[in-house]
Design an enzyme around this catalytic site. Sequence first.
Site, PDB file in Angstrom:
ATOM      1  N   THR A  75      43.616  38.122  43.321  1.00 41.87           N
ATOM      2  CA  THR A  75      44.538  37.759  44.404  1.00 41.87           C
ATOM      3  C   THR A  75      44.603  36.237  44.541  1.00 41.87           C
ATOM      4  O   THR A  75      45.687  35.641  44.587  1.00 41.87           O
ATOM      5  CB  THR A  75      44.078  38.374  45.743  1.00 41.87           C
ATOM      6  N   GLN A 182      44.110  44.272  35.557  1.00 45.46           N
ATOM      7  CA  GLN A 182      43.783  45.599  35.016  1.00 45.46           C
ATOM      8  C   GLN A 182      43.561  45.545  33.506  1.00 45.46           C
ATOM      9  O   GLN A 182      43.186  46.554  32.897  1.00 45.46           O
ATOM     10  CB  GLN A 182      44.925  46.585  35.309  1.00 45.46           C
ATOM     11  N   HIS A 204      36.007  43.042  39.073  1.00 52.33           N
ATOM     12  CA  HIS A 204      35.611  44.349  39.620  1.00 52.33           C
ATOM     13  C   HIS A 204      36.423  45.536  39.110  1.00 52.33           C
ATOM     14  O   HIS A 204      36.135  46.682  39.464  1.00 52.33           O
ATOM     15  CB  HIS A 204      35.580  44.315  41.155  1.00 52.33           C
ATOM     16  N   THR A 242      31.717  25.830  46.504  1.00 52.47           N
ATOM     17  CA  THR A 242      30.516  25.999  45.685  1.00 52.47           C
ATOM     18  C   THR A 242      30.639  27.229  44.795  1.00 52.47           C
ATOM     19  O   THR A 242      31.009  28.301  45.268  1.00 52.47           O
ATOM     20  CB  THR A 242      29.269  26.122  46.588  1.00 52.47           C
ATOM     21  N   CYS A 328      45.592  49.345  48.438  1.00 56.64           N
ATOM     22  CA  CYS A 328      45.974  48.649  49.672  1.00 56.64           C
ATOM     23  C   CYS A 328      47.155  49.316  50.354  1.00 56.64           C
ATOM     24  O   CYS A 328      47.452  49.032  51.502  1.00 56.64           O
ATOM     25  CB  CYS A 328      46.293  47.202  49.369  1.00 56.64           C
TER      26      CYS A 328
HETATM   27  C1  LIG Z   1      43.118  44.730  41.831  1.00 57.89           C
HETATM   28  C2  LIG Z   1      44.309  43.937  41.457  1.00 57.89           C
HETATM   29  C3  LIG Z   1      44.557  42.691  42.031  1.00 57.89           C
HETATM   30  C4  LIG Z   1      43.664  42.105  43.095  1.00 57.89           C
HETATM   31  O1  LIG Z   1      42.485  41.634  42.530  1.00 57.89           O
HETATM   32  P1  LIG Z   1      41.273  41.159  43.466  1.00 57.89           P
HETATM   33  O2  LIG Z   1      40.310  40.591  42.483  1.00 57.89           O
HETATM   34  O3  LIG Z   1      40.787  42.390  44.137  1.00 57.89           O
HETATM   35  O4  LIG Z   1      41.797  40.132  44.391  1.00 57.89           O
HETATM   36  C5  LIG Z   1      45.654  41.999  41.626  1.00 57.89           C
HETATM   37  N1  LIG Z   1      46.484  42.488  40.699  1.00 57.89           N
HETATM   38  C6  LIG Z   1      46.292  43.696  40.124  1.00 57.89           C
HETATM   39  C7  LIG Z   1      47.229  44.175  39.092  1.00 57.89           C
HETATM   40  C8  LIG Z   1      45.200  44.454  40.483  1.00 57.89           C
HETATM   41  O5  LIG Z   1      45.015  45.641  39.923  1.00 57.89           O
END
Ligand SMILES: *Cc1c(COP(=O)(O)O)cnc(C)c1O
Length: 399
Positions: A75, A182, A204, A242, A328
Amino acid sequence: MVHRPIYLDCHATTPVDARVVEAMVPFFTEHFGNPASLTHAYGWEAEAAVTQARSTIAAAIKASPEEIVFTSGATEANNLALKGIAEACFSRGRHIITVETEHNAVLDPCQYLASLGFEISYLPVQSNGLLDLKTLEQAFRDDTILVSVMAANNEIGVLQPLADIGALCRDRNVFFHSDGAQAIGKIPLDVNAMHLDLLSLTAHKVYGPKGIGALYVRRRPRVPLVAQLHGGGHERGLRSGTLYPPQIVGFAKAVELGLTAMALESDRLTALRQRLWHGLQPLGGMHLNGDPTRRLPGNLNVSVEGVDGQALLLGLRGTVALSSGAACSTASTAPSHVLQALGRDHDLAYASLRFGLGRFTTADEIARVITAVSDTIQALRQTAATVNPIASQIGHNER
Ligand SMILES: *Cc1c(COP(=O)(O)O)cnc(C)c1O
């Protein structure tokens, strides 16, 4: 132990691989230094680990280490890429091209930029979810500064033709950004072959920790970017704050494991995905969303005829943890913007299941999921057809 549902929501997040946790642990307690402390060994140790991790992540996308800017996730990386380019290039042009099926972490910054006077073109996709290159070619304008197209879709898993898109951008001297959240560690990424100028990453979704990611920023030719976080001048001034060594070390370990396992995991997940799809098809009225082959190995997204989407998820929640779309937006009752962009009608877009299979998904789990999903769909269809067809129809329309 309490019975928990089978986890098939790997597009929302993944468990952290035990080998990743193991790599991270020493950096919480023993090597806890601040990588910016250059006057003592504590700082040096942390700095060395960050340098090593930066190289690993850079190598995974064929970049060089100085081109990696650590962020809190994809994000933040998307925000830095989109707003940073917009701010750096607004005197050259104010037109940005993106796609209707992007993640909100791209769409929302675009909407914000539109409020500042930028013009955004949201390109439609074909019914298989892929961008038609001709549509893109026609969208370029003299004042286009950036094209942003995701690598792999978080709902339907489709893989956009990044190399072709990048070539079109390069021909026109337009910067090319991709949200690779992804894709990293799951499909090959090469910033040069794909002509990428900016690439957003996160840990993640690939068995790393939450709260860490990176933005790749091309150095040659240099991509102008204006920082969005100021203070301290970390990450060559592009992202102050940091650095967080345990997360960074974990991110690199996750990416490294992803690359090592990629070929095998990809074959195994494709086979499991196909087994799931073939296991559900006999139910009839099942529609595959997204291109059948140009998709992430672990993704299956289906729309189900003759059931209510909310009832379907409710019926399944004790057995299998999944969602109908982006994590979300599952709280909202609006059908997925991605499925609508494919041309699915409201009911089919609403009654969809997004299966996200991952490293720890077993064949036995898939067999149990096929049974559970089949039973639930059959029961819901039976209720709708025999008990009160008219009421169920009205209930649906009124929502
Ligand atoms: C999960 C996701 C995000 C958000 O990533 P975060 O590391 O949770 O901020 C953005 N774009 C796509 C395509 C995602 O699958």
